[in-house]
Design an enzyme around this catalytic site. Structure first.
Site, PDB file in Angstrom:
ATOM      1  N   SER A 196       0.829  -1.207   0.000  1.00 40.71           N
ATOM      2  CA  SER A 196       0.000   0.000   0.000  1.00 40.71           C
ATOM      3  C   SER A 196       0.864   1.258   0.000  1.00 40.71           C
ATOM      4  CB  SER A 196      -0.899   0.028   1.230  1.00 40.71           C
ATOM      5  OG  SER A 196      -1.687  -1.138   1.279  1.00 40.71           O
TER       6      SER A 196
HETATM    7  N1  SAH Z   1      -0.513  -5.062   3.948  1.00 38.31           N
HETATM    8  C1  SAH Z   1       0.330  -5.398   2.819  1.00 38.31           C
HETATM    9  C2  SAH Z   1      -0.320  -5.119   1.495  1.00 38.31           C
HETATM   10  C3  SAH Z   1      -1.484  -5.991   1.262  1.00 38.31           C
HETATM   11  S1  SAH Z   1      -1.937  -6.326  -0.416  1.00 38.31           S
HETATM   12  C4  SAH Z   1       1.675  -4.715   2.900  1.00 38.31           C
HETATM   13  O1  SAH Z   1       1.922  -3.981   3.861  1.00 38.31           O
HETATM   14  O2  SAH Z   1       2.503  -4.943   2.015  1.00 38.31           O
HETATM   15  C5  SAH Z   1      -3.256  -7.410  -0.019  1.00 38.31           C
HETATM   16  C6  SAH Z   1      -2.836  -8.806   0.346  1.00 38.31           C
HETATM   17  O3  SAH Z   1      -3.987  -9.494   0.800  1.00 38.31           O
HETATM   18  C7  SAH Z   1      -2.292  -9.609  -0.825  1.00 38.31           C
HETATM   19  O4  SAH Z   1      -1.040 -10.098  -0.506  1.00 38.31           O
HETATM   20  C8  SAH Z   1      -3.310 -10.737  -0.983  1.00 38.31           C
HETATM   21  O5  SAH Z   1      -2.742 -11.966  -1.392  1.00 38.31           O
HETATM   22  C9  SAH Z   1      -3.874 -10.843   0.411  1.00 38.31           C
HETATM   23  N2  SAH Z   1      -5.192 -11.454   0.557  1.00 38.31           N
HETATM   24  C10 SAH Z   1      -6.287 -11.343  -0.234  1.00 38.31           C
HETATM   25  N3  SAH Z   1      -7.314 -12.057   0.268  1.00 38.31           N
HETATM   26  C11 SAH Z   1      -6.858 -12.634   1.429  1.00 38.31           C
HETATM   27  C12 SAH Z   1      -7.445 -13.488   2.418  1.00 38.31           C
HETATM   28  N4  SAH Z   1      -8.710 -13.911   2.360  1.00 38.31           N
HETATM   29  N5  SAH Z   1      -6.677 -13.862   3.457  1.00 38.31           N
HETATM   30  C13 SAH Z   1      -5.384 -13.481   3.553  1.00 38.31           C
HETATM   31  N6  SAH Z   1      -4.785 -12.670   2.656  1.00 38.31           N
HETATM   32  C14 SAH Z   1      -5.510 -12.254   1.602  1.00 38.31           C
END
Ligand code: SAH
Length: 225
Positions: free
Chosen positions: A64
Site C-alpha cells: 500500500s
Molecule cells: N498489507 C500489505 C499489502 C497488502 S496487499 C503490505 O503492507 O505490504 C493485499 C494482500 O492481501 C495480498 O497479498 C493478498 O494476497 C492478500 N489477501 C487477499 N485475500 C486474502 C485473504 N482472504 N486472506 C489473507 N490474505 C488475503
C-alpha cells in the site's frame, strides 16, 4: 539527492504527511519514521520505496501507499501491549509498522501482531522481510483465508484488513474484544471506502472514512476467486 540516504528521505516524507494534516498520532509518526520501507519492496524497486504510491510485490499484489498505511494505522490507534490481527500480509510492511508500535517500542508490555496471507510465497517473502528488519520476533505470519480470522490468538484489540472486501466478514467481528476496533476497505472490486467498526458490547459503531483502492479480499467471507 542521494537515493541511498533512505533515513533522511523517510523522515522527510513522513514530515510532509504530518504537515498536510494526514497523520498526527505520535505513535504512528514514530513507527513510520522507524520502519525501513525500502526493505519491504522488491530489489529493483528500492529507489521507488518512498514514492507515496502502491508498488507491485508480485503475484498481482501491491504494498500500500505510505499515506494509506498512515491513515489506516491511525484509525486503528494501536498502542504498546495490544494484540493486533492483520488480514493481507503482502510484503509485511504494515505488519512491521504495527509491530513497531505494539511490541518493539515497549517489549515488556508483550504486544503481538498476527498477520494472515493467502498466497504462501508472499507469506514467505514477508517473513524474510520481517526477519532482516528485526520484526519477526513480534509478528506471527500465518498462511490461510483471513476472512475466517485467526481464532488461536483471539480476541484482538484491533483488526486491520488490507484488501478490499464486499462486506465485513462476520468472524472478524466475533474475534474482536469488547472495545476493540476493525479497519476495513469495503466496496466493490474496483473502489472501496474505509470503514471503521468499534465493538461496544452488543453494539457496533460504524464510521465511514476516505475512498481507497485495494486488491480484492478473496475468501469465504470475501470475493470469489
Ligand atoms: N498489507 C500489505 C499489502 C497488502 S496487499 C503490505 O503492507 O505490504 C493485499 C494482500 O492481501 C495480498 O497479498 C493478498 O494476497 C492478500 N489477501 C487477499 N485475500 C486474502 C485473504 N482472504 N486472506 C489473507 N490474505 C488475503
Amino acid at each position: 539527492m542521494c537515493l541511498n540516504n533512505f533515513n533522511e528521505i523517510r523522515e522527510r516524507i513522513i514530515d510532509q504527511l504530518v504537515s498536510m494534516g494526514i497523520v498526527s498520532d505520535e505513535y504512528v509518526i514514530k513507527a513510520l519514521k522507524t520502519v525501513p520501507r525500502e526493505e519491504f519492496v522488491p530489489d529493483n524497486l528500492r529507489k521507488y520505496a518512498y514514492l507515496d504510491q502502491p508498488l507491485p510485490i508480485g503475484y498481482g499484489q501491491t504494498i500500500s501507499a505510505i499515506h494509506m498505511v498512515a491513515i489506516m494505522t491511525q484509525e486503528l490507534k494501536p498502542r504498546p501491549g495490544n494484540r493486533v490481527l492483520e488480514i493481507g500480509t503482502g510484503s509485511g510492511y504494515q505488519a512491521a509498522v504495527l509491530a513497531e508500535i505494539v511490541a518493539k517500542m515497549d517489549p515488556e508490555k508483550k504486544g503481538r501482531v498476527y498477520t494472515i496471507e493467502r498466497i504462501p510465497a508472499l507469506a514467505e517473502y514477508a517473513r524474510r522481510n520481517l526477519e532482516k528488519t528485526g520484526y519477526i520476533d513480534y509478528v506471527e505470519v500465518v498462511v490461510g483465508d483471513g476472512t475466517l480470522g485467526y481464532r488461536d490468538a483471539a480476541p484482538y484489540d484491533g483488526i486491520i484488513v488490507t484488501a478490499g472486501a464486499p462486506d465485513v466478514p462476520k468472524p472478524l467481528i466475533e474475534q474482536l474484544r469488547d472495545g476493540g476496533k476493525l479497519v476495513i476497505p469495503v466496496g466493490n472490486r474496483f473502489i472501496q471506502r474505509l470503514l471503521i467498526v468499534e465493538k461496544q458490547g452488543d453494539r457496533l459503531i460504524k464510521r465511514w472514512s476516505i475512498e481507497c483502492v485495494f486488491v480484492p479480499l478473496i475468501g469465504k467471507y470475501g470475493w470469489r476467486e
